[in-house]
Enzyme design. Structure first.
Site, short mmCIF file in Angstrom:
data_model
loop_
_atom_site.label_atom_id
_atom_site.label_comp_id
_atom_site.label_asym_id
_atom_site.label_seq_id
_atom_site.Cartn_x
_atom_site.Cartn_y
_atom_site.Cartn_z
CD GLU A 252 70.80 9.08 -106.77
OE1 GLU A 252 69.76 9.34 -107.38
OE2 GLU A 252 70.95 8.02 -106.10
CG HIS B 46 61.82 14.43 -102.84
ND1 HIS B 46 61.92 13.35 -102.00
CD2 HIS B 46 61.51 13.95 -104.06
CE1 HIS B 46 61.68 12.25 -102.69
NE2 HIS B 46 61.44 12.58 -103.95
#
Length: 325
Positions: free
Chosen positions: A60, A129
């Site tokens: 990321e 998540h």
């Protein structure tokens, strides 16, 4: 108008902008041939080519860093962070580099980046998540924060975000991706960033909310209407900038308010909203503004998340508290 789910509307927005502007690029983990873990980019690589829609490594920080570099070179990157819980290693690039780019360069450079990321509970997903991490973004000047609740807004807000010269953190609730369809115009249109929407008018209590909690709040309002209580529900749409003017106008009418968020209670969007209400509308209040939120715990495992998430019953309890104050 076409009938679209929210995921279809998001993909349509990206297709519109890829067609309109050759500087728009999409990249992230598995967004190319696979089309993303939720298929938000499905078919776009085949339509626009690997130079404009492409996969990245599972990193990321690299995704966000690439977006910053491309942004200062005149591109308009759409960087997908596969799940919101994965943003921690990218926060430097998002909040230190992208958000401060215009300021630190004296206006010479911009960061016209959209960081798209799914978030939110109710889908029994794995750890990291489903957290609601908008509070991390809220305290950082220079980046906008958008949280749509329906397909029409999702497409219009995403197009606005892609065209914006500031970075935009665009949060898409997992539980809304395919849960219902709505009318969405074909082609291009925009929804203004920083403008809330009164989705239900009322006169007794104002509910201020965003994302999936808009639908939870509407269910609560429908139940209260059976008892003669008319609840006004405002979909904030964007948290940075916040449409405080629409909020104040509603409170002038109802004199009571609650803020509903899925995130943990402490130091979230609700706290900032209440602070601004106290600064600008406290003399119009007949009761304290209440927060309906997740508990101040780590987001729970899937087996018990239904007990953790705010639901219509908890919203109704909050409505009754401010009415009875």
């Amino acid at each position: 108008m076409a009938q679209m789910t929210m995921i279809q509307a998001i993909k349509d927005a990206m297709r519109v902008e890829l067609q309109r502007d050759p500087n728009v690029l999409i990249f992230g983990e598995d967004v190319g041939k696979v089309g993303g873990v939720f298929r938000a980019t499905e078919g776009l690589q085949g339509e626009f080519g690997e130079d404009r829609v492409f996969d990245t490594p599972l990193a990321e920080s690299a995704i966000a860093g690439l977006a910053v570099g491309l942004g200062v070179q005149g591109f308009r990157p759409i960087a997908e962070i596969q799940f919101v819980g994965f943003i921690f290693e990218a926060l430097d690039q998002m909040l230190v580099q992208a958000a401060r780019m215009r300021y630190r360069s004296g206006g010479k450079y911009n960061s016209p980046i959209v960081f798209r990321t799914p978030f939110g509970g109710g889908v029994k997903a794995a750890e990291l998540h489903t957290d609601s991490l908008e509070g991390l973004i809220l305290q950082s000047p220079g980046i906008k924060l958008v949280v749509p609740s329906n397909p029409y807004d999702a497409k219009g807000l995403l197009i606005s975000a892609i065209r914006d010269n500031d970075p935009v953190f665009f949060m898409e609730h997992l539980n809304l991706y395919r849960s219902f369809r709505g009318e969405v115009p074909e082609g291009e249109y925009t929804v203004e960033i920083g403008k809330a929407n009164v989705v239900r008018e009322g006169k007794h209590v104002t509910i201020l909310t965003y994302g999936a909690m808009v639908h939870t709040s509407l269910k609560a309002a429908e139940e209260m209407a059976k008892k003669g209580i008319e609840v006004e529900v405002i979909d904030l749409r964007t948290l940075l900038p916040l449409d405080i003017d629409t909020i104040v106008e509603s409170i002038k009418k109802t004199n009571r308010a609650i803020v509903v968020q899925e995130a943990q209670k402490t130091s979230g969007a609700a706290a900032e909203i209440i602070a601004q209400i106290n600064e600008k509308a406290i003399l119009h209040l007949e009761a304290p503004v209440l927060r309906i939120a997740g508990p101040d715990t780590v987001y729970p495992f899937a087996q018990i998340e239904d007990q953790w998430l705010p639901n219509p019953a908890r919203v109704i309890e909050g409505i009754n508290k401010v009415l009875e104050f």
